[in-house]
Design a protein around this motif. Structure first.
Motif, PDB file in Angstrom:
ATOM      1  N   LEU A  22       0.818  -1.214   0.000  1.00  0.00           N
ATOM      2  CA  LEU A  22       0.000   0.000   0.000  1.00  0.00           C
ATOM      3  C   LEU A  22       0.852   1.264   0.000  1.00  0.00           C
ATOM      4  O   LEU A  22       1.845   1.356   0.714  1.00  0.00           O
ATOM      5  CB  LEU A  22      -0.928   0.028   1.215  1.00  0.00           C
ATOM      6  CG  LEU A  22      -2.047  -1.014   1.238  1.00  0.00           C
ATOM      7  CD1 LEU A  22      -2.844  -0.888   2.519  1.00  0.00           C
ATOM      8  CD2 LEU A  22      -2.960  -0.860   0.026  1.00  0.00           C
ATOM      9  N   ALA A  23       0.449   2.239  -0.828  1.00  0.00           N
ATOM     10  CA  ALA A  23       1.136   3.530  -0.884  1.00  0.00           C
ATOM     11  C   ALA A  23       0.102   4.629  -1.010  1.00  0.00           C
ATOM     12  O   ALA A  23      -1.021   4.400  -1.472  1.00  0.00           O
ATOM     13  CB  ALA A  23       2.109   3.574  -2.062  1.00  0.00           C
ATOM     14  N   ILE A  24       0.488   5.821  -0.564  1.00  0.00           N
ATOM     15  CA  ILE A  24      -0.378   6.982  -0.660  1.00  0.00           C
ATOM     16  C   ILE A  24       0.437   8.146  -1.209  1.00  0.00           C
ATOM     17  O   ILE A  24       1.647   8.183  -1.040  1.00  0.00           O
ATOM     18  CB  ILE A  24      -0.982   7.345   0.730  1.00  0.00           C
ATOM     19  CG1 ILE A  24       0.093   7.272   1.830  1.00  0.00           C
ATOM     20  CG2 ILE A  24      -2.157   6.440   1.070  1.00  0.00           C
ATOM     21  CD1 ILE A  24      -0.397   7.542   3.242  1.00  0.00           C
ATOM     22  N   ASP A  25      -0.226   9.073  -1.909  1.00  0.00           N
ATOM     23  CA  ASP A  25       0.436  10.283  -2.419  1.00  0.00           C
ATOM     24  C   ASP A  25       0.028  11.422  -1.508  1.00  0.00           C
ATOM     25  O   ASP A  25      -1.101  11.932  -1.620  1.00  0.00           O
ATOM     26  CB  ASP A  25       0.009  10.575  -3.865  1.00  0.00           C
ATOM     27  CG  ASP A  25       0.579   9.547  -4.836  1.00  0.00           C
ATOM     28  OD1 ASP A  25       1.762   9.187  -4.685  1.00  0.00           O
ATOM     29  OD2 ASP A  25      -0.162   9.095  -5.732  1.00  0.00           O
ATOM     30  N   VAL A  26       0.905  11.787  -0.581  1.00  0.00           N
ATOM     31  CA  VAL A  26       0.540  12.763   0.445  1.00  0.00           C
ATOM     32  C   VAL A  26       1.699  13.687   0.800  1.00  0.00           C
ATOM     33  O   VAL A  26       2.843  13.427   0.447  1.00  0.00           O
ATOM     34  CB  VAL A  26       0.094  12.038   1.749  1.00  0.00           C
ATOM     35  CG1 VAL A  26      -1.180  11.242   1.529  1.00  0.00           C
ATOM     36  CG2 VAL A  26       1.202  11.140   2.283  1.00  0.00           C
ATOM     37  N   ASP A  27       1.357  14.746   1.521  1.00  0.00           N
ATOM     38  CA  ASP A  27       2.352  15.592   2.153  1.00  0.00           C
ATOM     39  C   ASP A  27       2.669  14.887   3.473  1.00  0.00           C
ATOM     40  O   ASP A  27       1.854  14.876   4.392  1.00  0.00           O
ATOM     41  CB  ASP A  27       1.768  16.992   2.395  1.00  0.00           C
ATOM     42  CG  ASP A  27       2.776  17.945   3.032  1.00  0.00           C
ATOM     43  OD1 ASP A  27       3.432  17.542   4.022  1.00  0.00           O
ATOM     44  OD2 ASP A  27       2.877  19.087   2.558  1.00  0.00           O
ATOM     45  N   ARG A  28       3.836  14.264   3.538  1.00  0.00           N
ATOM     46  CA  ARG A  28       4.179  13.409   4.674  1.00  0.00           C
ATOM     47  C   ARG A  28       4.105  14.163   6.003  1.00  0.00           C
ATOM     48  O   ARG A  28       3.574  13.646   6.985  1.00  0.00           O
ATOM     49  CB  ARG A  28       5.579  12.814   4.476  1.00  0.00           C
ATOM     50  CG  ARG A  28       5.978  11.851   5.574  1.00  0.00           C
ATOM     51  CD  ARG A  28       7.444  11.480   5.494  1.00  0.00           C
ATOM     52  NE  ARG A  28       7.762  10.654   4.342  1.00  0.00           N
ATOM     53  CZ  ARG A  28       7.830   9.327   4.392  1.00  0.00           C
ATOM     54  NH1 ARG A  28       7.607   8.692   5.504  1.00  0.00           N
ATOM     55  NH2 ARG A  28       8.144   8.652   3.311  1.00  0.00           N
ATOM     56  N   GLN A  29       4.627  15.397   6.041  1.00  0.00           N
ATOM     57  CA  GLN A  29       4.637  16.139   7.309  1.00  0.00           C
ATOM     58  C   GLN A  29       3.237  16.482   7.778  1.00  0.00           C
ATOM     59  O   GLN A  29       2.917  16.364   8.946  1.00  0.00           O
ATOM     60  CB  GLN A  29       5.479  17.411   7.180  1.00  0.00           C
ATOM     61  CG  GLN A  29       6.959  17.129   7.334  1.00  0.00           C
ATOM     62  CD  GLN A  29       7.742  18.438   7.311  1.00  0.00           C
ATOM     63  OE1 GLN A  29       7.975  19.003   6.250  1.00  0.00           O
ATOM     64  NE2 GLN A  29       8.126  18.910   8.466  1.00  0.00           N
TER      65      GLN A  29
END
Length: 165
Positions: free
Chosen positions: A51-58
């Motif tokens: 599983l992966a997501i495209d996000v602003d990690r902080q």
């Protein structure tokens, strides 16, 4: 919290592909220290490495830490908080389940995105949730709330799953 507010006011979230496993592990390491300090058992369930997501990690780290800290704050001593992830219909769900005893009936609508509503015994909950909600929405998701009467609450971060690379 303050850093998240500053980042939220920035023009656009800095999105990157993030492994859900790495993300949850990193937050879990930090959260374990808070749990130990409060005498609460924190369980981070196994995460699917695919599983992966495209996000602003902080931003997302701030949101998830906020939910975990709230869960720890309201869980009874020697109780437990569980973080679990799963995917459904192209979405990634991150659950934070606490043992706060559940919310009084009618306080938060079942299964709907939560509303700003602080009750007398949950002081300080509103602001943290507000920042978390904005951070999750900036990443294309929403936060859902489910009450388990007599047991606790589950706050869920619901995000789009990243397309397979």
């Amino acid at each position: 919290g303050a850093l998240a507010e500053v980042r939220l006011s920035a023009a656009t979230p800095q999105r990157e592909r993030v492994s859900l496993l790495d993300f949850v592990d990193a937050v879990g390491v930090a959260a374990h220290l808070h749990a130990e300090y409060r005498g609460i058992q924190l369980t981070v369930e196994v995460v699917d490495p695919a599983l992966a997501i495209d996000v602003d990690r902080q931003l997302l780290t701030s949101a998830l830490m906020n939910l975990i800290q709230n869960a720890l704050k309201f869980t009874r001593t020697r109780g437990g908080v569980t973080v679990r992830t799963h995917d459904a219909n192209g979405r990634v769900l991150i659950d934070v389940e606490d043992e706060c005893g559940g919310m009084p009936e009618g306080d938060l609508p079942l299964g709907r995105p939560f509303v700003e509503k602080a009750t007398s015994d949950r002081t300080g909950l509103g602001l943290g949730l507000s920042i978390s909600r904005k951070a999750v929405e900036a990443n294309g998701g929403e936060i859902l709330h489910r009450n388990i009467p007599g047991t606790g609450c589950v706050f869920t971060i619901d995000l789009p799953r990243a397309a397979a690379s």
